[in-house]
Design an enzyme around this catalytic site. Sequence first.
Site, PDB file in Angstrom:
ATOM      1  N   ASN A 285     -18.322  69.951   3.768  1.00 34.04           N
ATOM      2  CA  ASN A 285     -17.735  68.778   3.101  1.00 34.04           C
ATOM      3  C   ASN A 285     -16.217  68.778   3.110  1.00 34.04           C
ATOM      4  O   ASN A 285     -15.573  68.359   2.131  1.00 34.04           O
ATOM      5  CB  ASN A 285     -18.242  68.669   1.655  1.00 34.04           C
ATOM      6  CG  ASN A 285     -19.745  68.497   1.591  1.00 34.04           C
ATOM      7  OD1 ASN A 285     -20.467  69.432   1.244  1.00 34.04           O
ATOM      8  ND2 ASN A 285     -20.219  67.313   1.941  1.00 34.04           N
TER       9      ASN A 285
ATOM     10  N   LYS B 257     -27.972  74.343   8.756  1.00 35.48           N
ATOM     11  CA  LYS B 257     -26.870  74.124   9.698  1.00 35.48           C
ATOM     12  C   LYS B 257     -25.933  75.327   9.734  1.00 35.48           C
ATOM     13  O   LYS B 257     -25.540  75.791  10.810  1.00 35.48           O
ATOM     14  CB  LYS B 257     -26.078  72.873   9.312  1.00 35.48           C
ATOM     15  CG  LYS B 257     -24.950  72.538  10.289  1.00 35.48           C
ATOM     16  CD  LYS B 257     -23.866  71.704   9.654  1.00 35.48           C
ATOM     17  CE  LYS B 257     -22.957  72.563   8.795  1.00 35.48           C
ATOM     18  NZ  LYS B 257     -21.751  71.838   8.331  1.00 35.48           N
TER      19      LYS B 257
ATOM     20  N   HIS C 246     -22.008  65.088  13.230  1.00 33.96           N
ATOM     21  CA  HIS C 246     -21.906  64.366  14.500  1.00 33.96           C
ATOM     22  C   HIS C 246     -23.236  64.375  15.248  1.00 33.96           C
ATOM     23  O   HIS C 246     -23.697  63.338  15.730  1.00 33.96           O
ATOM     24  CB  HIS C 246     -20.816  64.985  15.371  1.00 33.96           C
ATOM     25  CG  HIS C 246     -19.456  64.934  14.766  1.00 33.96           C
ATOM     26  ND1 HIS C 246     -18.757  63.754  14.588  1.00 33.96           N
ATOM     27  CD2 HIS C 246     -18.651  65.926  14.280  1.00 33.96           C
ATOM     28  CE1 HIS C 246     -17.589  64.025  14.029  1.00 33.96           C
ATOM     29  NE2 HIS C 246     -17.511  65.323  13.842  1.00 33.96           N
TER      30      HIS C 246
END
Length: 238
Positions: free
Chosen positions: A57, A145, A165
């Site tokens: 973030n 992730k 992305h």
Amino acid sequence: MGFSKHWWNSPLSRARVAVIAEMSTVLEETFGGTARDLERARPDGLDALMRTVLSQNTTDENRDRAYDRMRARFPDWGDVMAADVAQLKDAIRVAGLSNTKAPNMQAFLRWLKRKRGNLNLDFLRGLPNQAAVSLLTEHRGIGVKTAYIVLAFAFDRDMCAVDTHVYRILRRVGLVSSRCSREKAHTELAPLIPEGQARAYHINMVEFGKTVCTARNPSCGACPVSRLCRYYHELQVG
């Protein structure tokens, strides 16, 4: 390859395999992820993990500023582990969410020291991919992730992390549905990527997402894979 204009309506996984293979080839020709992967320095596993936690973030710039400030104040991971949490929060504040990132980082370091007797992640080399992912994601602040990034880029695993992305592109193209979570997208994508190309695919997809398939106003007219893309075809119809 002769793709159906509406290939994404096919329930067959081989359609997605073919599209991923085509994308992998085209994006590699455009962005050269394989060469960039070979040229990059391999980070230490624990360094990579903590840097990736800091990256959550926030921007790459703020992640790096936070990491550098933290290591200047606390030169080794033992220092980070033993630091007053308020001081650690202050050191990484520029990366945002320091009230959760700092205690999460310290909790992981304490677990690692307690379980392994040292502060390194070299033992992950002996674990299969899924076992390593499961072990890392047991800890607060470490998602799928983050685990994939660490395993791919610190341990040279053939894995593609689904970041912001990659997730956006997968949904636009039609490779995962709008109902597929980012975490689930990792397991849906993994068997579709040609063997040995997952890291380069990630690198190319991230560059593609930053420069062409951007979150706002994507450059569909300059897109090298537009003919494969559901989003592009829907724009044409609309």
